[in-house]
Design an enzyme around this catalytic site. Structure first.
Site, PDB file in Angstrom:
ATOM      1  N   LYS A   1       3.347  -2.169  11.291  1.00  0.00           N
ATOM      2  CA  LYS A   1       2.047  -2.089  11.967  1.00  0.00           C
ATOM      3  C   LYS A   1       2.249  -2.487  13.421  1.00  0.00           C
ATOM      4  CE  LYS A   1      -2.299  -1.252  10.981  1.00  0.00           C
ATOM      5  NZ  LYS A   1      -2.876  -0.448   9.890  1.00  0.00           N
TER       6      LYS A   1
ATOM      7  N   ASN B   1     -13.891   5.789  11.952  1.00  0.00           N
ATOM      8  CA  ASN B   1     -13.234   6.854  11.201  1.00  0.00           C
ATOM      9  C   ASN B   1     -13.369   6.685   9.686  1.00  0.00           C
ATOM     10  OD1 ASN B   1     -10.333   7.494   9.782  1.00  0.00           O
ATOM     11  ND2 ASN B   1     -11.044   9.162  11.082  1.00  0.00           N
TER      12      ASN B   1
ATOM     13  N   SER C   1      -0.868  10.722   5.833  1.00  0.00           N
ATOM     14  CA  SER C   1       0.120  10.679   6.920  1.00  0.00           C
ATOM     15  C   SER C   1       1.483  11.116   6.403  1.00  0.00           C
ATOM     16  CB  SER C   1       0.238   9.255   7.489  1.00  0.00           C
ATOM     17  OG  SER C   1      -0.783   8.989   8.418  1.00  0.00           O
TER      18      SER C   1
ATOM     19  N   LYS D   1       0.839  -1.193   0.000  1.00  0.00           N
ATOM     20  CA  LYS D   1       0.000   0.000   0.000  1.00  0.00           C
ATOM     21  C   LYS D   1       0.880   1.251   0.000  1.00  0.00           C
ATOM     22  CE  LYS D   1      -3.061   0.002   3.296  1.00  0.00           C
ATOM     23  NZ  LYS D   1      -3.816   0.253   4.559  1.00  0.00           N
TER      24      LYS D   1
ATOM     25  N   ASP E   1      -5.380   3.338  13.847  1.00  0.00           N
ATOM     26  CA  ASP E   1      -6.111   2.274  13.141  1.00  0.00           C
ATOM     27  C   ASP E   1      -7.323   1.999  14.035  1.00  0.00           C
ATOM     28  OD1 ASP E   1      -5.646   0.235  10.737  1.00  0.00           O
ATOM     29  OD2 ASP E   1      -6.441  -0.961  12.374  1.00  0.00           O
TER      30      ASP E   1
HETATM   31  P1  NDP Z   1     -12.501   2.665  14.041  1.00  0.00           P
HETATM   32  O1  NDP Z   1     -12.056   2.068  15.318  1.00  0.00           O
HETATM   33  O2  NDP Z   1     -12.663   4.128  13.936  1.00  0.00           O
HETATM   34  O3  NDP Z   1     -13.861   1.998  13.547  1.00  0.00           O
HETATM   35  C1  NDP Z   1     -13.962   0.631  13.346  1.00  0.00           C
HETATM   36  C2  NDP Z   1     -15.377   0.290  12.954  1.00  0.00           C
HETATM   37  O4  NDP Z   1     -15.420  -1.084  12.548  1.00  0.00           O
HETATM   38  C3  NDP Z   1     -16.362   0.428  14.085  1.00  0.00           C
HETATM   39  O5  NDP Z   1     -17.628   0.737  13.572  1.00  0.00           O
HETATM   40  C4  NDP Z   1     -16.350  -0.959  14.697  1.00  0.00           C
HETATM   41  O6  NDP Z   1     -17.531  -1.279  15.386  1.00  0.00           O
HETATM   42  C5  NDP Z   1     -16.195  -1.846  13.496  1.00  0.00           C
HETATM   43  N1  NDP Z   1     -15.435  -3.052  13.877  1.00  0.00           N
HETATM   44  C6  NDP Z   1     -14.158  -3.101  14.322  1.00  0.00           C
HETATM   45  N2  NDP Z   1     -13.785  -4.368  14.605  1.00  0.00           N
HETATM   46  C7  NDP Z   1     -14.836  -5.117  14.332  1.00  0.00           C
HETATM   47  C8  NDP Z   1     -15.062  -6.509  14.422  1.00  0.00           C
HETATM   48  N3  NDP Z   1     -14.123  -7.374  14.857  1.00  0.00           N
HETATM   49  N4  NDP Z   1     -16.286  -6.948  14.035  1.00  0.00           N
HETATM   50  C9  NDP Z   1     -17.240  -6.075  13.590  1.00  0.00           C
HETATM   51  N5  NDP Z   1     -17.067  -4.750  13.494  1.00  0.00           N
HETATM   52  C10 NDP Z   1     -15.887  -4.280  13.854  1.00  0.00           C
HETATM   53  O7  NDP Z   1     -11.434   2.142  12.961  1.00  0.00           O
HETATM   54  P2  NDP Z   1     -11.132   2.706  11.512  1.00  0.00           P
HETATM   55  O8  NDP Z   1     -12.360   3.257  10.904  1.00  0.00           O
HETATM   56  O9  NDP Z   1      -9.924   3.555  11.591  1.00  0.00           O
HETATM   57  O10 NDP Z   1     -10.687   1.383  10.740  1.00  0.00           O
HETATM   58  C11 NDP Z   1     -11.619   0.586   9.990  1.00  0.00           C
HETATM   59  C12 NDP Z   1     -10.848  -0.273   9.003  1.00  0.00           C
HETATM   60  O11 NDP Z   1     -10.116   0.570   8.103  1.00  0.00           O
HETATM   61  C13 NDP Z   1      -9.822  -1.231   9.595  1.00  0.00           C
HETATM   62  O12 NDP Z   1      -9.748  -2.373   8.795  1.00  0.00           O
HETATM   63  C14 NDP Z   1      -8.512  -0.442   9.450  1.00  0.00           C
HETATM   64  O13 NDP Z   1      -7.395  -1.293   9.431  1.00  0.00           O
HETATM   65  C15 NDP Z   1      -8.742   0.194   8.095  1.00  0.00           C
HETATM   66  N6  NDP Z   1      -7.951   1.369   7.774  1.00  0.00           N
HETATM   67  C16 NDP Z   1      -7.922   2.451   8.614  1.00  0.00           C
HETATM   68  C17 NDP Z   1      -7.189   3.564   8.263  1.00  0.00           C
HETATM   69  C18 NDP Z   1      -7.195   4.793   9.094  1.00  0.00           C
HETATM   70  O14 NDP Z   1      -6.579   5.776   8.687  1.00  0.00           O
HETATM   71  N7  NDP Z   1      -7.861   4.830  10.235  1.00  0.00           N
HETATM   72  C19 NDP Z   1      -6.386   3.606   7.037  1.00  0.00           C
HETATM   73  C20 NDP Z   1      -6.559   2.444   6.183  1.00  0.00           C
HETATM   74  C21 NDP Z   1      -7.305   1.375   6.572  1.00  0.00           C
HETATM   75  P3  NDP Z   1     -17.607  -1.081  16.973  1.00  0.00           P
HETATM   76  O15 NDP Z   1     -17.760   0.412  17.180  1.00  0.00           O
HETATM   77  O16 NDP Z   1     -18.772  -1.862  17.379  1.00  0.00           O
HETATM   78  O17 NDP Z   1     -16.313  -1.624  17.500  1.00  0.00           O
HETATM   79  O1  2IT Z   2      -4.025   0.787   7.463  1.00  0.00           O
HETATM   80  C1  2IT Z   2      -3.583   1.944   7.327  1.00  0.00           C
HETATM   81  O2  2IT Z   2      -3.110   2.335   6.253  1.00  0.00           O
HETATM   82  C2  2IT Z   2      -3.641   2.843   8.475  1.00  0.00           C
HETATM   83  N1  2IT Z   2      -4.171   2.463   9.513  1.00  0.00           N
HETATM   84  C3  2IT Z   2      -3.032   4.210   8.394  1.00  0.00           C
HETATM   85  C4  2IT Z   2      -1.555   4.148   8.606  1.00  0.00           C
HETATM   86  C5  2IT Z   2      -0.851   5.480   8.717  1.00  0.00           C
HETATM   87  O3  2IT Z   2       0.354   5.419   9.002  1.00  0.00           O
HETATM   88  O4  2IT Z   2      -1.455   6.532   8.543  1.00  0.00           O
END
Ligand code: NDP
Ligand code: 2IT
Length: 449
Positions: free
Chosen positions: A129, A244, A381, A117, A169
């Site tokens: 990570k 997020n 980032s 990525k 994350d």
């Molecule tokens: P958040 O913690 O902000 O939100 C996660 C969301 O997914 C919540 O709604 C949560 O529900 C749900 N969730 C998490 N774990 C589970 C599970 N085991 N089963 C069902 N629902 C689940 O995280 P992000 O939005 O930051 O991340 C979401 C995804 O995006 C992840 O896969 C992360 O790796 C990926 N990602 C994030 C980036 C970032 O910049 N933040 C960048 C690239 C990818 P609940 O509130 O009930 O826990």
């Molecule tokens: O999965 C991802 O790309 C992230 N959680 C963001 C990583 C970062 O360094 O901003």
């Protein structure tokens, strides 16, 4: 299941035997290796340098104890991880995940994905990570602070602006990054802004970083649509999660003229034909750290909440899984196909199972893998690091424009590379090969290290 090139079978077998029980890591490796057959056929130098074997072995893996004291005065114990996977292109870069399901196999899968990525973004960042099996749910701010301080008391010795730059994350957002940065600053006595990203705007953060992953995913889908002469106008989208990534994906879909009619959390999903009310969703989930069921209750009869079943049964044109790994399986994929879904793009990391991807590709649904579609977060980032290094801060408009350009360029590279390797229109092949070749070339240049 697609077959592995003969040369790559022993590489995959070695990964499985050296990393027993780490099924998510095996899955992530296999998905990349399945794309690399034509590359090793065309470039024997990658085989000579054992580049692929070396790529599958993290450069460094750190596991540590994280003791902390809860509000009742009891000692709690968690495990911390940082997998520094590959630094051929730049300092290790990747988020920290705080979730009870975190173990070494999850951190390795995420770190492995991050290598490709980050390479695709075209920015100078390696892959890593980390995280912990700590569960922030139901914990007070003071407990989260003490946990973060304990976590950083070990992690600080392994990271740095030029070494390893963590971010957020699942379970790690602005609050956690603040506590982590504060403790790092205190221990080192250095205001090293570039050591973490996702910082607050008054202490070195970048505008658009909060929105970047969700916005980036939707920019990517917009490119997919426009190459087919189409747009978001009037499209119905389903977005899983309500964290997020999901929130800002919903925001951008709405800005581009589409309508998000369903989202979820780990307890259930809500369907709202008139479109999700984003202001209320932000208030309930972002500000109050509440549950989606509270959102649905506040919306009254316009929203329908289900604690059972799958969000992927909701008919839509575009599906954006933005919650977690393996949340969209083969059955869900068949349901999406039956309902006429045209595009699935991964906002989360590896949310679609291999069976789901097979079903979607076989049915002609256009599928964008996370390492391309969600790269906007880490790319922004890297823009934050750039601003920190130059002690500058850019406007929202300029930063968003940079993000959009990066997503367009990733989209173009995926398609060009897929074309070059005889897999026209296949974003999985394009993303894996384009991400891989850049890292592999750098690894060859740097020698056997
Ligand atoms: P958040 O913690 O902000 O939100 C996660 C969301 O997914 C919540 O709604 C949560 O529900 C749900 N969730 C998490 N774990 C589970 C599970 N085991 N089963 C069902 N629902 C689940 O995280 P992000 O939005 O930051 O991340 C979401 C995804 O995006 C992840 O896969 C992360 O790796 C990926 N990602 C994030 C980036 C970032 O910049 N933040 C960048 C690239 C990818 P609940 O509130 O009930 O826990
Ligand atoms: O999965 C991802 O790309 C992230 N959680 C963001 C990583 C970062 O360094 O901003």
């Amino acid at each position: 299941m697609p077959v592995l090139d003969e040369q790559l079978i022993p590489v995959f077998d070695e990964v499985v035997s050296r990393n027993p029980g780490e099924t998510e890591f095996h899955q992530a490796v296999r998905e990349v290796l399945e794309s690399l057959g034509p590359v090793v056929a065309k470039h024997p130098e990658y085989a000579d340098g054992e580049v692929i074997r070396r790529l599958c072995e993290p450069e460094r893996q750190i596991i540590f104890r994280v003791p902390w004291v809860d509000d009742a005065g009891r000692v709690q114990l968690n495990r911390g991880f940082r997998v520094e996977f590959n630094s051929a292109l730049g300092p290790y870069k990747g988020g920290l995940r705080f979730h009870p399901t975190v173990y070494l196999g999850i951190v390795k899968f995420l770190g492995f994905e991050q290598i490709f990525k980050n390479s695709l973004t075209g920015m100078p960042i390696g892959g890593g990570k980390g995280g912990s099996d700590f569960d922030p749910k139901g914990r007070s701010d003071a407990e989260v602070m003490r946990f973060c301080q304990s976590f950083m008391t070990e992690l600080y010795r392994h990271i740095g602006e030029y070494t390893d730059v963590p971010a957020g994350d699942i379970g790690v957002g602005g609050r956690e990054i603040g506590y982590l940065f504060g403790q790092y600053k205190r221990i080192t006595n250095v205001y090293e802004s570039g050591v973490l990203t996702g910082k607050g705007l008054t202490w070195g953060g970048s505008l658009v970083r909060t929105e970047a992953t969700g916005y980036g995913t939707v920019f990517f889908v917009n490119e997919m649509l426009s190459t087919g002469g189409d747009s978001f106008d009037g499209k119905r989208a389903v977005v899983s999660g309500s964290g997020n990534v999901a929130i800002y994906a919903i925001e951008k879909v709405h800005q581009l003229g589409g309508r998000v009619i369903a989202c979820s959390d780990s307890d259930g999903y809500v369907v709202e034909e008139s479109g999700i009310d984003l202001d209320l969703l932000k208030e309930v989930k972002e500000e109050r750290r509440g549950r989606l069921a509270d959102y649905a209750q506040r919306r009254g009869s316009s929203a329908c909440y289900s604690a059972n079943g799958s969000i992927w049964s909701v008919p839509c044109d575009i599906a954006l899984p933005c919650a977690t790994q393996n949340e969209l399986n083969g059955t869900d994929a068949k349901q999406l196909v039956a309902n006429g879904c045209q595009i699935v793009a991964e906002g989360a990391n590896m949310p679609a199972t291999p069976e789901a991807i097979d079903v979607l590709r076989a049915s002609g649904v256009r599928f964008a893998p996370g390492k391309a579609a969600n790269a906007g977060g880490v790319a922004t980032s890297a823009l934050e690091m750039q601003q920190n290094a130059s002690r500058d801060s850019w406007t929202f408009e300029y930063t968003e424009e940079r993000l959009e350009k990066i997503m367009r360029s990733i989209h173009r590279r995926c398609l060009e590379t897929a074309d070059e390797y005889g897999a026209t229109g296949d974003y999985v092949v394009g993303a894996n090969i384009a991400g891989f070749t850049q890292v592999a070339d750098a690894m060859l240049a740097l020698g056997i290290i």
